[in-house]
Design a protein around this motif. Structure first.
Motif, PDB file in Angstrom:
ATOM      1  N   ILE A 178     -14.190  41.309  80.270  1.00  0.00           N
ATOM      2  CA  ILE A 178     -14.588  40.362  81.325  1.00  0.00           C
ATOM      3  C   ILE A 178     -14.837  41.041  82.674  1.00  0.00           C
ATOM      4  O   ILE A 178     -14.847  40.397  83.699  1.00  0.00           O
ATOM      5  CB  ILE A 178     -13.520  39.250  81.499  1.00  0.00           C
ATOM      6  CG1 ILE A 178     -12.133  39.882  81.755  1.00  0.00           C
ATOM      7  CG2 ILE A 178     -13.502  38.309  80.310  1.00  0.00           C
ATOM      8  CD1 ILE A 178     -11.064  38.865  82.163  1.00  0.00           C
ATOM      9  N   TYR A 179     -15.047  42.354  82.653  1.00  0.00           N
ATOM     10  CA  TYR A 179     -15.298  43.087  83.902  1.00  0.00           C
ATOM     11  C   TYR A 179     -16.364  44.144  83.636  1.00  0.00           C
ATOM     12  O   TYR A 179     -16.670  44.461  82.485  1.00  0.00           O
ATOM     13  CB  TYR A 179     -13.998  43.750  84.393  1.00  0.00           C
ATOM     14  CG  TYR A 179     -13.308  44.542  83.314  1.00  0.00           C
ATOM     15  CD1 TYR A 179     -13.615  45.870  83.080  1.00  0.00           C
ATOM     16  CD2 TYR A 179     -12.390  43.922  82.465  1.00  0.00           C
ATOM     17  CE1 TYR A 179     -13.018  46.575  82.057  1.00  0.00           C
ATOM     18  CE2 TYR A 179     -11.788  44.621  81.433  1.00  0.00           C
ATOM     19  CZ  TYR A 179     -12.109  45.951  81.237  1.00  0.00           C
ATOM     20  OH  TYR A 179     -11.530  46.642  80.204  1.00  0.00           O
ATOM     21  N   ASP A 180     -16.927  44.678  84.741  1.00  0.00           N
ATOM     22  CA  ASP A 180     -17.934  45.728  84.560  1.00  0.00           C
ATOM     23  C   ASP A 180     -17.344  47.084  84.959  1.00  0.00           C
ATOM     24  O   ASP A 180     -16.176  47.179  85.347  1.00  0.00           O
ATOM     25  CB  ASP A 180     -19.212  45.397  85.348  1.00  0.00           C
ATOM     26  CG  ASP A 180     -18.935  45.252  86.841  1.00  0.00           C
ATOM     27  OD1 ASP A 180     -17.880  45.733  87.300  1.00  0.00           O
ATOM     28  OD2 ASP A 180     -19.772  44.657  87.545  1.00  0.00           O
ATOM     29  N   SER A 181     -18.190  48.115  84.887  1.00  0.00           N
ATOM     30  CA  SER A 181     -17.675  49.473  85.120  1.00  0.00           C
ATOM     31  C   SER A 181     -17.147  49.618  86.549  1.00  0.00           C
ATOM     32  O   SER A 181     -16.140  50.301  86.777  1.00  0.00           O
ATOM     33  CB  SER A 181     -18.750  50.510  84.837  1.00  0.00           C
ATOM     34  OG  SER A 181     -19.864  50.262  85.651  1.00  0.00           O
ATOM     35  N   GLU A 182     -17.817  48.966  87.487  1.00  0.00           N
ATOM     36  CA  GLU A 182     -17.373  49.082  88.880  1.00  0.00           C
ATOM     37  C   GLU A 182     -15.940  48.552  89.037  1.00  0.00           C
ATOM     38  O   GLU A 182     -15.088  49.177  89.666  1.00  0.00           O
ATOM     39  CB  GLU A 182     -18.328  48.269  89.752  1.00  0.00           C
ATOM     40  CG  GLU A 182     -18.383  48.748  91.182  1.00  0.00           C
ATOM     41  CD  GLU A 182     -19.380  47.903  91.973  1.00  0.00           C
ATOM     42  OE1 GLU A 182     -18.985  47.408  93.027  1.00  0.00           O
ATOM     43  OE2 GLU A 182     -20.517  47.717  91.495  1.00  0.00           O
ATOM     44  N   GLN A 183     -15.696  47.386  88.421  1.00  0.00           N
ATOM     45  CA  GLN A 183     -14.334  46.813  88.491  1.00  0.00           C
ATOM     46  C   GLN A 183     -13.325  47.708  87.761  1.00  0.00           C
ATOM     47  O   GLN A 183     -12.186  47.843  88.203  1.00  0.00           O
ATOM     48  CB  GLN A 183     -14.304  45.419  87.859  1.00  0.00           C
ATOM     49  CG  GLN A 183     -14.881  44.333  88.745  1.00  0.00           C
ATOM     50  CD  GLN A 183     -15.005  43.047  87.943  1.00  0.00           C
ATOM     51  OE1 GLN A 183     -15.833  42.947  87.036  1.00  0.00           O
ATOM     52  NE2 GLN A 183     -14.186  42.068  88.272  1.00  0.00           N
ATOM     53  N   ALA A 184     -13.773  48.281  86.640  1.00  0.00           N
ATOM     54  CA  ALA A 184     -12.851  49.145  85.872  1.00  0.00           C
ATOM     55  C   ALA A 184     -12.447  50.349  86.713  1.00  0.00           C
ATOM     56  O   ALA A 184     -11.259  50.720  86.756  1.00  0.00           O
ATOM     57  CB  ALA A 184     -13.518  49.602  84.578  1.00  0.00           C
ATOM     58  N   ILE A 185     -13.414  50.947  87.410  1.00  0.00           N
ATOM     59  CA  ILE A 185     -13.123  52.145  88.213  1.00  0.00           C
ATOM     60  C   ILE A 185     -12.209  51.769  89.385  1.00  0.00           C
ATOM     61  O   ILE A 185     -11.230  52.455  89.689  1.00  0.00           O
ATOM     62  CB  ILE A 185     -14.436  52.801  88.700  1.00  0.00           C
ATOM     63  CG1 ILE A 185     -15.194  53.372  87.492  1.00  0.00           C
ATOM     64  CG2 ILE A 185     -14.165  53.895  89.728  1.00  0.00           C
ATOM     65  CD1 ILE A 185     -16.616  53.802  87.766  1.00  0.00           C
ATOM     66  N   LYS A 186     -12.531  50.624  90.011  1.00  0.00           N
ATOM     67  CA  LYS A 186     -11.716  50.191  91.154  1.00  0.00           C
ATOM     68  C   LYS A 186     -10.256  49.921  90.699  1.00  0.00           C
ATOM     69  O   LYS A 186      -9.303  50.311  91.370  1.00  0.00           O
ATOM     70  CB  LYS A 186     -12.341  48.926  91.756  1.00  0.00           C
ATOM     71  CG  LYS A 186     -11.786  48.620  93.106  1.00  0.00           C
ATOM     72  CD  LYS A 186     -12.641  47.635  93.884  1.00  0.00           C
ATOM     73  CE  LYS A 186     -11.862  47.215  95.120  1.00  0.00           C
ATOM     74  NZ  LYS A 186     -11.475  45.830  95.120  1.00  0.00           N
ATOM     75  N   ALA A 187     -10.139  49.253  89.556  1.00  0.00           N
ATOM     76  CA  ALA A 187      -8.791  48.958  89.041  1.00  0.00           C
ATOM     77  C   ALA A 187      -8.038  50.255  88.739  1.00  0.00           C
ATOM     78  O   ALA A 187      -6.844  50.385  89.043  1.00  0.00           O
ATOM     79  CB  ALA A 187      -8.895  48.106  87.781  1.00  0.00           C
ATOM     80  N   ALA A 188      -8.756  51.220  88.157  1.00  0.00           N
ATOM     81  CA  ALA A 188      -8.112  52.506  87.828  1.00  0.00           C
ATOM     82  C   ALA A 188      -7.631  53.194  89.107  1.00  0.00           C
ATOM     83  O   ALA A 188      -6.519  53.736  89.153  1.00  0.00           O
ATOM     84  CB  ALA A 188      -9.087  53.395  87.058  1.00  0.00           C
TER      85      ALA A 188
END
Ligand code: SF4
Length: 398
Positions: A152-162
Motif C-alpha cells: 500500500i505504499y510506493d518506493s518513496e514512502q518505503a525509503i522514507k520509512a527506512a
C-alpha cells in the motif's frame, strides 16, 4: 527496561510472548496470515479498536495466569499490521508484563511495522512505549515490485520509512521478499545495497510462496503468473548470502542475516524450540504444563476468540499434548533452519536411544551425500543440505 528481577536458575520457565494484532489496511495478494483488512479503523475513537485492545490484554492476562512463574525474555508485536496500534496500547501491554512478571534485564521488545503506517513522531512514541526493536516490512524499494506485491505504499514512502527507522532505532531489521519472475538479480542487489547503505544490522529475505486460498495461488493455477525455477531459487539464495556476508551480515537462519549480536532473540525462541505464548486470534503457543509439552492455538475466528474471552473461557481452539516423537520432529524442523544447528547433547538428554538412533543413522547416510556438515557437538545442514531441507526432513521422519 527492568522488570521485577531476574530468575537465572529457572531456565525451564523462560518465555517469549507473541501478540497478534489482527488488522491490516488491506490484504496483500500473497498473504495467508490471519488478518482482517480494515482501511478505516480509528485508533483514537472507534469502539471496535478499544474492544480489541481490551481483549488482547484480557487474553494476555488469562494466558499468563495459567503459567507457573514465567520469566519473560522477549515480547513481539506481530500480525496483521501491529504498527496500526497506538503507542499507548503497546505501552499498556508492555507495562502489564513488566510490572507483573519477572523479565530479562535485556528484554527484547519487537514490533513489525508497515512503511505506510507511521510518522517520525509515532515511531518515537513507539520507542518511548518500550519497543526496542523494529522490523520493517519493506519488501522492496522498487515501485514495480511493490505494485506487483500489492503493497500500500510506493518506493518513496518505503525509503522514507527506512530512513525514519534507521534514525530512531539502533536495533532494527528490514524484510524483503524475493523470488518472482519480474525481479532480476540486479533488482535484488539494489534492494540489499540500499539496506546496507542505511547500516541495517539485520535483514530477512523471504522467498515468495504461493499459499492455497490466496489470490496469487489462483493466478498461479490459471497460469497468469509463474514461480521462479529451482535454478533461479538457488541463484537468488547464493547471491543474497554471498552479498550480505561481505558486509558481515551472516546467515544465522535460512532466511535471516545479522551482524553479530543483532539476531532476533524472539525468533530464535521458535527455532531453538523454547517456550512461547501466543496471544490474540490464531496465535500459536508451545508451552510446558507439568511435565508435558503442549501445542496450543487460539481461535482464528475473531468472533469466537472474542466470545470465549467474554465467557471467561480460555481462548484456545486447540490444546494437544506433544508426544516425544512429535517433539523430536519439531526440534528438527525448526533447528535445521539454524546455521548453528541442533545440540547433540540436548537431544541425548531429552530422548531415548531407541528413538534417537534411527534418526542419527539416517543423518550419517545423508552426511555421506554431503547434506550435513555436523560438528562434534552440533547437527547441522551443509549449504547443499539447506537448499534441500524439505527432502532431508522427509527422509529423516518418514
Ligand atoms: S501487511 Fe502483512 S499481514 Fe497484512 S496482508 Fe500484507 S502481508 Fe499480510
Amino acid at each position: 527496561m527492568q522488570g521485577r528481577g531476574v530468575d537465572e536458575g529457572r531456565k525451564e520457565r523462560e518465555l517469549s510472548i507473541y501478540i497478534h494484532w489482527p488488522f491490516c489496511r488491506s490484504k496483500c495478494p500473497y498473504c495467508d496470515f490471519m488478518s482482517i483488512p480494515k482501511s478505516d479503523l480509528d485508533v483514537n475513537n472507534s469502539e471496535e479498536y478499544k474492544e480489541v485492545e481490551f481483549l488482547l490484554l484480557k487474553d494476555l492476562k488469562n494466558s499468563l495466569r495459567e503459567l507457573e512463574s514465567p520469566f519473560v525474555k522477549t515480547i513481539f508485536f506481530g500480525g496483521g499490521t501491529p504498527s496500526l496500534m497506538s503507542p499507548q496500547s503497546m505501552e499498556k501491554i508492555i507495562n502489564f508484563v513488566v510490572k507483573n512478571y519477572k523479565t530479562d534485564s535485556n528484554i527484547e521488545i519487537s514490533l513489525e511495522a508497515n512503511p505506510a503506517t507511521f510518522s517520525r513522531q509515532k515511531l518515537r512514541e513507539i520507542r518511548e512505549a518500550g519497543v526496542n526493536r523494529l522490523s520493517l516490512g519493506v519488501q522492496s524499494f522498487h515501485d514495480r515490485d511493490l505494485e506487483f506485491l500489492g503493497r500500500i505504499y510506493d518506493s518513496e514512502q518505503a525509503i522514507k520509512a527506512a530512513e525514519t527507522v534507521a534514525s530512531t532505532f539502533s536495533n532494527y531489521s528490514f524484510d524483503f521478499i524475493f523470488g518472482y519472475q519480474s525481479q532480476t538479480i540486479d533488482d535484488l542487489k539494489n534492494n540489499l545495497s540500499m539496506a546496507v547503505d542505511f547500516g541495517c544490522p539485520h535483514i530477512s529475505c523471504y522467498q515468495l510462496t504461493f499459499e492455497k486460498g490466496t489470490p496469487f495461488f489462483c493466478l498461479l493455477q490459471d497460469g497468469k503468473i509463474n514461480q521462479i525455477t529451482e535454478t533461479q531459487e538457488v541463484e537468488c539464495f547464493r547471491f543474497i548470502q554471498d552479498f550480505l556476508k561481505e558486509f558481515s551480515l551472516n546467515r544465522y537462519e535460512i532466511s535471516n542475516y545479522a551482524l553479530k549480536n543483532f539476531e532476533s532473540k524472539h525468533n530464535l525462541t521458535y527455532w531453538r524450540y523454547k517456550n512461547y505464548l501466543g496471544v490474540g486470534p490464531s496465535a500459536h503457543s508451545r508451552l510446558v504444563f507439568g511435565d508435558k509439552k503442549y501445542e496450543l492455538k487460539k481461535f482464528s475466528d475473531i468472533d469466537r476468540w472474542r466470545e470465549s474471552l467474554y465467557g471467561n473461557l480460555s481462548a484456545y481452539e486447540e490444546k494437544n499434548v506433544l508426544t516425544d516423537y512429535e517433539q523430536l520432529e519439531e526440534i528438527f524442523v525448526m533447528g535445521l533452519r539454524l546455521s548453528e544447528g541442533i545440540s547433540i547433547k540436548d537431544l541425548k538428554s531429552r530422548f531415548s536411544d531407541s528413538m534417537l538412533n534411527p534418526i542419527l543413522k539416517r543423518i550419517s547416510l545423508l552426511s555421506n551425500e554431503n547434506l550435513f556438515s555436523n560438528s562434534e557437538t552440533q547437527i547441522k545442514l551443509s549449504e547443499n543440505g539447506v537448499l534441500k531441507q524439505n527432502s532431508v526432513l522427509e527422509f529423516l521422519f518418514n
